[in-house]
Design an enzyme around this catalytic site. Structure first.
Site, PDB file in Angstrom:
ATOM      1  N   GLN A 255       0.828  -1.205   0.000  1.00  0.00           N
ATOM      2  CA  GLN A 255       0.000   0.000   0.000  1.00  0.00           C
ATOM      3  C   GLN A 255       0.867   1.262   0.000  1.00  0.00           C
ATOM      4  O   GLN A 255       1.980   1.253   0.514  1.00  0.00           O
ATOM      5  CB  GLN A 255      -0.879   0.022   1.244  1.00  0.00           C
TER       6      GLN A 255
ATOM      7  N   SER B 168       5.004  -6.553   2.243  1.00  0.00           N
ATOM      8  CA  SER B 168       3.715  -6.632   2.929  1.00  0.00           C
ATOM      9  C   SER B 168       2.657  -7.218   1.988  1.00  0.00           C
ATOM     10  O   SER B 168       2.780  -8.364   1.556  1.00  0.00           O
ATOM     11  CB  SER B 168       3.329  -5.253   3.461  1.00  0.00           C
ATOM     12  N   LEU B 169       1.631  -6.451   1.648  1.00  0.00           N
ATOM     13  CA  LEU B 169       0.619  -6.903   0.695  1.00  0.00           C
ATOM     14  C   LEU B 169       1.265  -7.460  -0.567  1.00  0.00           C
ATOM     15  O   LEU B 169       0.768  -8.413  -1.177  1.00  0.00           O
ATOM     16  CB  LEU B 169      -0.297  -5.731   0.333  1.00  0.00           C
TER      17      LEU B 169
ATOM     18  N   ARG C  41      -8.511  -9.640   4.140  1.00  0.00           N
ATOM     19  CA  ARG C  41      -7.369  -9.265   4.996  1.00  0.00           C
ATOM     20  C   ARG C  41      -7.449  -7.787   5.372  1.00  0.00           C
ATOM     21  O   ARG C  41      -7.262  -7.407   6.533  1.00  0.00           O
ATOM     22  CB  ARG C  41      -6.064  -9.558   4.247  1.00  0.00           C
TER      23      ARG C  41
ATOM     24  N   HIS D  13       1.079  -4.798  10.845  1.00  0.00           N
ATOM     25  CA  HIS D  13       2.218  -5.662  11.186  1.00  0.00           C
ATOM     26  C   HIS D  13       2.624  -5.626  12.654  1.00  0.00           C
ATOM     27  O   HIS D  13       3.628  -6.223  13.032  1.00  0.00           O
ATOM     28  CB  HIS D  13       3.429  -5.392  10.279  1.00  0.00           C
TER      29      HIS D  13
ATOM     30  N   GLN E 247       2.620 -13.168   8.957  1.00  0.00           N
ATOM     31  CA  GLN E 247       3.010 -11.894   8.339  1.00  0.00           C
ATOM     32  C   GLN E 247       2.073 -10.762   8.756  1.00  0.00           C
ATOM     33  O   GLN E 247       2.479  -9.612   8.863  1.00  0.00           O
ATOM     34  CB  GLN E 247       3.011 -12.052   6.814  1.00  0.00           C
TER      35      GLN E 247
END
Length: 315
Positions: free
Chosen positions: A12, A92-93, A117, A203, A252
């Site tokens: 993101q 991440s994503l 998510r 996170h 994660q």
């Protein structure tokens, strides 16, 4: 013959209205947009093309949109070059995008999964109760120590969560914990402590409730053998098998993105070039700051694709 390279996918933050417009009617991009719209039951192409920005920036839209854009750019690159990476990773994503690119996860399965998510993360902590700051000018160990000090002083959750480059680490936790940590880290020599415009402390351990919901959702997702290795964020390792992949994606959600180590692991596999597929240039910049020997290029439109191809020696 192209130079050995890894492909990486952003998370993101790099989204923008019109971010795929430069591709025009490129067949690969069009097919990905059609597939994404069918998977989500809405016109994703219209959202990317026209926004509005406020809708595009909603976490529940941003995550599937960034995955869609990353895969569109990647498939256009592959169609034009035929190039195969040594390995892949995503921030991440972006790890979900990397798994789709490698064929371990279908786009049709991945899109509803990342939307779920995003929703779970958004609902785990009330808006305004959490915060994230980018800490510039200190190494990761110093940032960890400052977070520990702030947590001890306040009794609040605050952790180092994104190790982006040797002198940039993102912290996340409760608003009070993050503010105290920012104060401590500035006193310890941080050049800047920048609050990030995010809707949840991604996170961090505060995301554990979201991760538990995600775990249930992941149980029904089927994975396939990857066409090339994907190095994950949480263990800096290549994960094989359905259960191991589900567990890595579960952890994660509330564990750190170890991006410095991920890029180092890619280089250790003989990679000299990093190709960032998707909007923006964030990961390309990080790669060069992590290891100055690495050459990096972005693929987000036809012109940048041509530059990336030239960098790899593909003409």
């Amino acid at each position: 013959m192209t130079a050995p390279f890894a492909v990486v996918f952003p998370g993101q933050g790099s989204q923008a209205v019109g971010m795929l417009d430069a591709w025009g009617d490129h067949p690969e991009v069009r097919l990905v947009l059609e597939e994404a719209s069918a998977a989500l039951g809405e016109d994703i192409s219209a959202l990317i093309h026209a926004g509005p920005k406020e809708q595009l920036d909603l976490t529940t839209n941003t995550q599937p949109v960034m995955l869609t854009a990353g895969i569109a750019c990647w498939r256009a690159f592959v169609a034009e070059t035929g190039a195969v990476p040594v390995a892949a990773a995503g921030h991440s994503l972006g790890e979900y995008t990397a798994l789709v690119a490698a064929g371990a996860l279908s786009l049709a399965d991945a899109l509803p999964l990342v939307r779920f998510r995003a929703q779970a993360m958004q609902e785990a902590v009330p808006v305004g109760a959490g915060a994230m700051y980018a800490i510039l000018g200190l190494d990761g160990d110093a940032v960890r120590a400052g977070c520990d000090q702030a947590a001890a002083a306040t009794g609040e959750a605050i952790e180092a969560v994104n190790f982006n480059d040797p002198k940039q680490t993102v912290i996340a936790g409760s608003k009070a914990g993050a503010e105290k940590a920012a104060e401590i880290l500035k006193a310890a020599g941080a050049k800047r402590a920048l609050p990030l415009p995010v809707s949840a402390p991604f996170h961090s351990s505060l995301m554990k409730p979201a991760a538990e919901r995600l775990k249930e959702k992941l149980a029904s997702v089927q994975f396939k053998a990857a066409a090339f290795p994907v190095i994950n964020n949480i263990d800096v390792a290549v994960t094989d098998g359905d259960e191991a992949l589900r567990d890595a994606l579960y952890r994660q959600a509330f564990g750190p993105v170890r991006w410095v180590e991920v890029v180092q692991a890619l280089k250790a596999r003989g990679v000299g070039h990093i190709i960032e597929a998707g909007p923006g240039k964030v990961l390309s910049g990080m790669a060069k700051r992590i290891d100055a020997e690495l050459q990096a290029a972005c693929v987000f439109d036809p012109a940048s694709l041509a530059e990336a191809r030239a960098l790899l020696g593909g003409g």
